[in-house]
Design a protein around this motif. Structure first.
Motif, short mmCIF file in Angstrom:
data_model
loop_
_atom_site.label_atom_id
_atom_site.label_comp_id
_atom_site.label_asym_id
_atom_site.label_seq_id
_atom_site.Cartn_x
_atom_site.Cartn_y
_atom_site.Cartn_z
N LYS A 157 3.75 8.67 -6.03
CA LYS A 157 3.22 9.12 -7.35
C LYS A 157 3.66 8.56 -8.54
O LYS A 157 3.06 8.47 -9.51
CB LYS A 157 3.06 10.62 -7.23
N TYR A 158 4.94 8.22 -8.69
CA TYR A 158 5.67 7.60 -9.91
C TYR A 158 5.43 6.08 -9.96
O TYR A 158 5.80 5.49 -11.16
CB TYR A 158 6.95 7.97 -9.94
N ILE A 159 4.74 5.23 -9.09
CA ILE A 159 4.50 3.98 -8.96
C ILE A 159 3.16 3.52 -9.80
O ILE A 159 2.29 4.18 -9.06
CB ILE A 159 4.74 3.43 -7.80
N VAL A 160 3.10 3.15 -10.85
CA VAL A 160 1.75 2.65 -11.24
C VAL A 160 1.15 1.56 -10.65
O VAL A 160 -0.18 1.69 -10.30
CB VAL A 160 2.12 2.61 -12.87
N LYS A 161 1.75 0.55 -10.50
CA LYS A 161 1.22 -0.50 -9.46
C LYS A 161 2.38 -1.40 -9.07
O LYS A 161 3.44 -1.42 -9.59
CB LYS A 161 0.47 -1.45 -10.92
N ALA A 162 2.06 -1.69 -7.79
CA ALA A 162 3.34 -2.65 -7.17
C ALA A 162 2.33 -3.67 -6.45
O ALA A 162 1.26 -3.60 -5.87
CB ALA A 162 3.76 -1.88 -6.02
N TYR A 163 3.06 -4.92 -6.66
CA TYR A 163 2.30 -6.13 -6.03
C TYR A 163 3.49 -7.04 -5.87
O TYR A 163 4.66 -7.06 -6.33
CB TYR A 163 1.26 -6.61 -6.75
N TYR A 164 3.04 -8.17 -5.08
CA TYR A 164 3.97 -9.25 -4.78
C TYR A 164 3.25 -10.57 -5.11
O TYR A 164 2.15 -10.93 -4.97
CB TYR A 164 4.81 -9.20 -3.43
N LYS A 165 4.14 -11.60 -5.30
CA LYS A 165 3.86 -13.04 -5.40
C LYS A 165 4.85 -13.92 -4.79
O LYS A 165 6.08 -13.55 -4.78
CB LYS A 165 3.58 -13.35 -6.94
N ILE B 104 12.00 1.71 -2.25
CA ILE B 104 11.63 0.47 -1.65
C ILE B 104 12.10 0.30 -0.29
O ILE B 104 11.58 -0.11 0.69
CB ILE B 104 12.26 -0.66 -2.53
N ARG B 105 13.55 1.02 0.07
CA ARG B 105 14.29 0.77 1.26
C ARG B 105 13.79 1.53 2.02
O ARG B 105 13.38 1.24 3.34
CB ARG B 105 15.69 1.12 1.07
N ILE B 106 13.07 2.79 1.89
CA ILE B 106 12.32 3.84 2.60
C ILE B 106 10.97 3.13 3.16
O ILE B 106 10.84 3.09 4.53
CB ILE B 106 12.17 5.03 2.06
N ARG B 107 10.53 2.57 2.33
CA ARG B 107 8.84 2.00 2.67
C ARG B 107 9.08 0.78 3.45
O ARG B 107 8.38 0.58 4.23
CB ARG B 107 8.12 1.68 1.19
N ALA B 108 10.28 -0.17 3.36
CA ALA B 108 10.51 -1.27 4.00
C ALA B 108 10.72 -1.00 5.47
O ALA B 108 10.23 -1.44 6.28
CB ALA B 108 11.47 -2.08 3.24
N LEU C 207 8.81 -9.14 -5.74
CA LEU C 207 8.03 -7.78 -5.97
C LEU C 207 8.22 -7.18 -7.48
O LEU C 207 9.17 -7.42 -7.95
CB LEU C 207 8.77 -7.00 -4.96
N TYR C 208 6.94 -7.14 -7.74
CA TYR C 208 6.66 -6.58 -9.12
C TYR C 208 6.01 -5.18 -9.02
O TYR C 208 5.19 -4.62 -8.65
CB TYR C 208 5.58 -7.40 -9.76
N ASN D 289 1.02 -1.37 -0.11
CA ASN D 289 -0.06 0.15 -0.04
C ASN D 289 0.72 1.34 0.03
O ASN D 289 0.50 2.24 -0.76
CB ASN D 289 -0.95 -0.23 1.24
N LEU D 290 1.80 1.29 0.90
CA LEU D 290 2.83 2.45 1.06
C LEU D 290 3.47 2.56 -0.55
O LEU D 290 3.55 3.57 -1.15
CB LEU D 290 3.89 2.17 2.04
N LEU D 291 4.09 1.67 -1.11
CA LEU D 291 4.52 1.52 -2.59
C LEU D 291 3.45 2.20 -3.59
O LEU D 291 3.82 2.94 -4.27
CB LEU D 291 5.05 0.41 -2.96
N ASN D 292 2.25 1.55 -3.37
CA ASN D 292 1.23 2.00 -4.21
C ASN D 292 1.07 3.58 -4.02
O ASN D 292 0.38 4.05 -5.16
CB ASN D 292 0.15 1.28 -4.24
N SER D 293 1.28 4.04 -3.12
CA SER D 293 0.93 5.53 -2.80
C SER D 293 1.80 6.60 -3.36
O SER D 293 1.81 7.78 -3.48
CB SER D 293 0.75 5.98 -1.42
#
Length: 107
Positions: free
Chosen positions: A18-26, A51-55, A34-35, A12-16
């Motif tokens: 502004k430059y990330i269109v879509k983030a998800y994981y499998k 990614i480091r900041i949000r993690a 992480l896609y 959810n943080l990654l998707n928030s």
């Protein structure tokens, strides 16, 4: 600690951003991938920094570490192997004079 909730918050943080269109994981064979689809011509180093900041945000106050490894990129689509894990700590002195010896731990 439920890692599933941690992953949901992280995504959810990654998707928030502004430059990330879509983030998800499998998880594939037990390994979390992480896609991330970003806007065109976005810098990969900035993405890895985000990614480091949000993690770090989702791990704050918890005894966790994260590890992110770049796998591949295709135009503006990135794939990383990313995992959250509990660090292993020594429980006894093995006698090898290790720098992280339990005998040297204060408190």
């Amino acid at each position: 600690m439920d890692l599933l909730l941690l992953w949901e918050e992280f995504i959810n943080l990654l998707n928030s951003e502004k430059y990330i269109v879509k983030a998800y994981y499998k998880k594939i064979t037990g390994i979390p991938f992480l896609y991330i689809k970003v806007e065109d011509s976005f810098d990969q180093k900035k993405l890895e920094h985000a990614i480091r900041i949000r993690a770090a945000q989702v791990m704050k106050g918890k005894q966790l570490h994260s590890e992110t490894t770049f796998v591949r990129a295709d135009h503006s689509f990135y794939v990383y192997r990313h995992r959250f894990f509990v660090p292993q700590e020594k429980m006894f002195c093995c006698g090898n004079l290790c720098v992280d010896c339990i005998r040297l731990k204060k408190g």
